[in-house]
Scaffold this motif. Structure first.
Motif, PDB file in Angstrom:
ATOM      1  N   LYS A   1      11.234   9.079  -4.183  1.00 33.19           N
ATOM      2  CA  LYS A   1      10.755   9.866  -4.754  1.00 33.19           C
ATOM      3  C   LYS A   1      10.421  10.689  -5.847  1.00 33.19           C
ATOM      4  CE  LYS A   1      15.932  10.143  -5.896  1.00 33.19           C
ATOM      5  NZ  LYS A   1      15.495  10.748  -6.999  1.00 33.19           N
ATOM      6  N   ASP A   2      10.454   9.187  -6.210  1.00 38.74           N
ATOM      7  CA  ASP A   2       9.830   9.987  -7.514  1.00 38.74           C
ATOM      8  C   ASP A   2       8.347  10.078  -7.842  1.00 38.74           C
ATOM      9  OD1 ASP A   2      12.453   9.936  -8.920  1.00 38.74           O
ATOM     10  OD2 ASP A   2      12.615   8.056  -9.413  1.00 38.74           O
ATOM     11  N   TYR A   3       7.646   9.523  -6.935  1.00 37.83           N
ATOM     12  CA  TYR A   3       6.354   9.448  -7.261  1.00 37.83           C
ATOM     13  C   TYR A   3       5.753  10.359  -5.571  1.00 37.83           C
ATOM     14  CZ  TYR A   3       6.424   5.882 -10.430  1.00 37.83           C
ATOM     15  OH  TYR A   3       6.404   5.091 -12.176  1.00 37.83           O
ATOM     16  N   GLN A   4       6.947  10.985  -4.722  1.00 38.57           N
ATOM     17  CA  GLN A   4       6.402  11.626  -4.155  1.00 38.57           C
ATOM     18  C   GLN A   4       5.364  11.377  -3.214  1.00 38.57           C
ATOM     19  OE1 GLN A   4       7.499  15.490  -3.656  1.00 38.57           O
ATOM     20  NE2 GLN A   4       9.039  13.797  -3.801  1.00 38.57           N
TER      21      GLN A   4
ATOM     22  N   THR B   1       0.468  -1.494   0.182  1.00 39.42           N
ATOM     23  CA  THR B   1       0.157  -0.057   0.003  1.00 39.42           C
ATOM     24  C   THR B   1       0.784   1.439  -0.263  1.00 39.42           C
ATOM     25  OG1 THR B   1      -2.011  -1.137   1.800  1.00 39.42           O
ATOM     26  CG2 THR B   1      -1.997   1.472   1.226  1.00 39.42           C
ATOM     27  N   TYR B   2       0.298   2.869  -0.821  1.00 39.24           N
ATOM     28  CA  TYR B   2       1.070   3.701  -0.261  1.00 39.24           C
ATOM     29  C   TYR B   2       0.351   4.931  -0.226  1.00 39.24           C
ATOM     30  CZ  TYR B   2      -0.540   4.115  -4.946  1.00 39.24           C
ATOM     31  OH  TYR B   2      -1.466   4.830  -5.958  1.00 39.24           O
TER      32      TYR B   2
END
Length: 320
Positions: free
Chosen positions: A288-291, A88-89
């Motif tokens: 960091k790419d998808y924050q 999950t994110y």
């Protein structure tokens, strides 16, 4: 100036949200306590356990050569079959804007772990049916260990419990810690059997009318020595012509049946074996790419029926 509901609409919230979050109801899981977890599993994903059979006896005559017979040997193969993940994110923007952010994020890891343990529960109970052909009675030494429930409409009966105990006894299974794991429809059937209402004729069932049979996960009483537990994780059965004990074929293809399990949970005869190659393990990182914050739980395990002689399956229909 008077203040009424007509001129305070801009000060009145159209929706009011509680600080409490409603969670779904949870069922209890219990199968792992019937699994003997293997040790001494250093590497790889397959484990072999050797087995030996019984010695034979021959008639002997004086002054004649005795007969030397080898003992049967074999092996039990066990494999780590399950490699699972639950992930999950939550994005940084969602963290900033969400009122329930802390409550939600705090549930990520516990819910992921529970999802993996629910998979373990389902796999364990389904392993009793692994490798079984459709409509098979799974006879061991001439005694059936699998059949369709004998009641009208393929509902379970008290006689099915007695027959399950007979099958286990004939297989030399310890007559201790007998357990039946059944679908909730079986509890309903037992609660409503007419011959159990008159408790004076059924002293072992005293209290059934006032309490019902099930209290939580465990029945108040046992049936022919079986402590009976309910589970919603039993395997669906779709056999088209599974015989009852009276050899009447039952069709489960249109109305799924459930494989209710009967066995001894005695430590000397555990019906299942299993192993965790990796217990549920949590990884967290900020992408960091998808924050976003990412939460991942992974696990590896295997579980398998170890003693087929210590397993009776009675398939019943669930439409009560």
């Amino acid at each position: 100036m008077s203040m009424t509901t007509g001129n305070v609409s801009n000060l009145t919230r159209s929706e009011v949200w509680s600080s409490e979050i409603k969670e779904i109801l949870r069922d209890e899981m219990m199968a792992q306590k019937y699994v003997r977890m293997l040790e001494g599993f250093p590497d790889g994903d397959q484990f072999n356990i050797p087995s030996i059979g019984q010695a034979q006896v021959d008639d002997y005559s004086e002054d004649q050569a005795v007969k030397y017979r080898p003992m049967d040997t074999g092996e039990f193969n066990f494999t780590i079959t399950e490699y699972l993940s639950s992930a999950t994110y939550i994005t940084k923007k969602a963290r900033q804007d969400m009122f329930y952010m802390n409550e939600l994020v705090s549930r990520f890891v516990p819910e992921q772990e529970r999802a993996i343990m629910a998979h373990f529960e389902t796999t364990t109970l389904a392993s009793a049916e692994a490798g079984i052909s459709a409509n098979s009675n799974e006879s061991i030494d001439g005694i059936e260990h699998r059949w369709a429930a004998g009641g009208t409409g393929a509902v379970i009966t008290v006689e099915d419990f007695a027959r399950a105990r007979y099958a286990l006894k004939k297989a030399n299974v310890p007559d201790r810690n007998l357990v039946a794991v059944v679908d909730p429809s079986v509890e309903f059937t037992l609660n409503t059997l007419s011959n159990l209402v008159d408790v004076s004729n059924n002293p072992r069932w005293e209290g059934i009318v006032s309490d019902g049979i099930a209290t939580g996960m465990k029945f108040v009483k046992n049936v022919y020595g079986f402590d009976v537990y309910c589970s919603n994780y039993l395997k669906d059965i779709t056999d088209s012509a599974l015989p009852t004990a009276a050899n009447a074929n039952i069709d489960f293809s249109s109305v799924n049946g459930k494989a209710n399990l009967f066995f001894s949970a005695d430590s000397s005869a555990s019906p299942f074996v299993g192993a965790w190659r990796q217990m549920p393990e949590v990884d967290f990182e900020y992408n960091k790419d998808y924050q976003r914050d990412e939460f991942v739980t992974t696990a590896r395990y295997g579980v398998k029926l170890y003693r087929p002689e210590n397993m009776v399956r009675i398939v019943s229909k669930t439409n009560v």
